[in-house]
Design an enzyme around this catalytic site. Structure first.
Site, PDB file in Angstrom:
ATOM      1  N   LYS A  44      51.370  39.554  49.333  1.00 58.06           N
ATOM      2  CA  LYS A  44      50.761  39.882  48.042  1.00 58.06           C
ATOM      3  C   LYS A  44      49.235  39.741  48.354  1.00 58.06           C
ATOM      4  O   LYS A  44      48.363  40.025  47.404  1.00 58.06           O
ATOM      5  CB  LYS A  44      51.249  39.419  46.522  1.00 58.06           C
ATOM      6  CG  LYS A  44      52.595  39.782  46.455  1.00 58.06           C
ATOM      7  CD  LYS A  44      52.997  39.436  44.809  1.00 58.06           C
ATOM      8  CE  LYS A  44      52.953  37.888  44.456  1.00 58.06           C
ATOM      9  NZ  LYS A  44      53.377  37.682  43.100  1.00 58.06           N
ATOM     10  N   LYS A  46      47.898  37.328  48.257  1.00 61.27           N
ATOM     11  CA  LYS A  46      47.479  36.108  47.326  1.00 61.27           C
ATOM     12  C   LYS A  46      47.750  34.672  47.893  1.00 61.27           C
ATOM     13  O   LYS A  46      48.850  34.312  48.396  1.00 61.27           O
ATOM     14  CB  LYS A  46      48.376  36.078  46.024  1.00 61.27           C
ATOM     15  CG  LYS A  46      47.872  37.080  44.792  1.00 61.27           C
ATOM     16  CD  LYS A  46      48.494  36.640  43.414  1.00 61.27           C
ATOM     17  CE  LYS A  46      48.015  37.200  42.387  1.00 61.27           C
ATOM     18  NZ  LYS A  46      48.488  36.885  41.068  1.00 61.27           N
TER      19      LYS A  46
HETATM   20  N1  C2G Z   1      49.400  37.420  32.974  1.00 64.22           N
HETATM   21  C1  C2G Z   1      49.123  37.673  31.287  1.00 64.22           C
HETATM   22  N2  C2G Z   1      47.737  37.417  31.128  1.00 64.22           N
HETATM   23  C2  C2G Z   1      47.022  36.867  32.092  1.00 64.22           C
HETATM   24  C3  C2G Z   1      47.423  36.803  33.172  1.00 64.22           C
HETATM   25  C4  C2G Z   1      48.586  37.028  33.903  1.00 64.22           C
HETATM   26  O1  C2G Z   1      50.045  38.181  30.700  1.00 64.22           O
HETATM   27  N3  C2G Z   1      45.819  36.718  31.532  1.00 64.22           N
HETATM   28  C5  C2G Z   1      50.824  38.199  33.287  1.00 64.22           C
HETATM   29  C6  C2G Z   1      50.894  39.120  34.430  1.00 64.22           C
HETATM   30  O2  C2G Z   1      50.623  40.388  33.796  1.00 64.22           O
HETATM   31  C7  C2G Z   1      52.222  38.748  34.942  1.00 64.22           C
HETATM   32  C8  C2G Z   1      52.530  37.125  34.830  1.00 64.22           C
HETATM   33  O3  C2G Z   1      51.536  37.012  33.929  1.00 64.22           O
HETATM   34  O4  C2G Z   1      53.208  39.597  34.403  1.00 64.22           O
HETATM   35  C9  C2G Z   1      52.436  36.442  36.144  1.00 64.22           C
HETATM   36  O5  C2G Z   1      51.062  36.752  36.589  1.00 64.22           O
HETATM   37  P1  C2G Z   1      50.782  36.503  38.255  1.00 64.22           P
HETATM   38  O6  C2G Z   1      51.191  35.246  38.503  1.00 64.22           O
HETATM   39  O7  C2G Z   1      49.160  37.139  38.356  1.00 64.22           O
HETATM   40  O8  C2G Z   1      51.896  37.359  38.858  1.00 64.22           O
HETATM   41  P2  C2G Z   1      51.606  38.541  39.973  1.00 64.22           P
HETATM   42  O9  C2G Z   1      50.686  37.954  41.107  1.00 64.22           O
HETATM   43  O10 C2G Z   1      51.263  40.068  39.221  1.00 64.22           O
HETATM   44  O11 C2G Z   1      53.156  38.862  40.196  1.00 64.22           O
HETATM   45  O12 C2G Z   1      56.840  41.293  41.644  1.00 64.22           O
HETATM   46  C10 C2G Z   1      55.704  41.030  40.760  1.00 64.22           C
HETATM   47  C11 C2G Z   1      54.704  40.111  41.181  1.00 64.22           C
HETATM   48  O13 C2G Z   1      55.324  38.896  41.732  1.00 64.22           O
HETATM   49  C12 C2G Z   1      53.730  39.813  39.982  1.00 64.22           C
END
Ligand code: C2G
Length: 129
Positions: A44, A46
């Protein structure tokens, strides 16, 4: 009973993550969270500050989370939804539309993100201290 499933990295766990998980849990009576492995994070593009083992332990410690599974790839959601009989796949709305193809397996919902906070912002704020 109604099972909700979601996925994420959950690096530097913060209030945005918590609110999302609590809101997802409230949609049903069981919440399953797929936590991205360090290897999948690389896919990703990340780089998480907190290692997979600790991220799994933090999510597992939450009252609103019933089961934690590793997220290893983009393809496993379909299998997970079937294996765990998930009724709802829920994600934050930064993913709006991205998982609609799974709506033949379960309901797909996108919830508003918590504004003003992100793991990236936390790292940026710390770096200027
Ligand atoms: N999130 C949120 N508000 C934020 C930050 C994150 O609601 N201020 C939510 C994101 O929308 C996501 C969840 O928290 O649904 C996890 O965020 P991340 O750890 O950034 O996940 P991500 O890298 O987007 O991974 O297969 C799907 C991916 O693994 C999602």
């Amino acid at each position: 009973s109604k099972t909700v499933i979601t996925y994420g990295t959950f690096d530097l766990f913060h209030i945005g993550h918590l609110r999302l998980l609590q809101r997802l849990r409230a949609l049903g009576d069981r919440l399953i969270v797929g936590v991205s492995t360090d290897e999948f994070n690389a896919l990703k593009n990340k780089q998480s500050s907190i290692c997979f083992e600790d991220r799994i332990e933090i999510i597992s410690g939450l009252k609103c989370v019933d089961l934690v599974i590793p997220e290893n790839d983009w393809q496993q959601k379909e299998r997970d939804i079937e294996q765990y009989s998930a009724d709802i796949l829920g994600m934050g709305e930064d993913w709006l539309g991205k998982f609609d193809h799974l709506s033949s397996h379960c309901e797909v919902v996108y919830l508003p993100r918590t504004t003003g906070i992100s793991s990236t912002k936390i790292k940026q704020n710390l770096s200027i201290l």
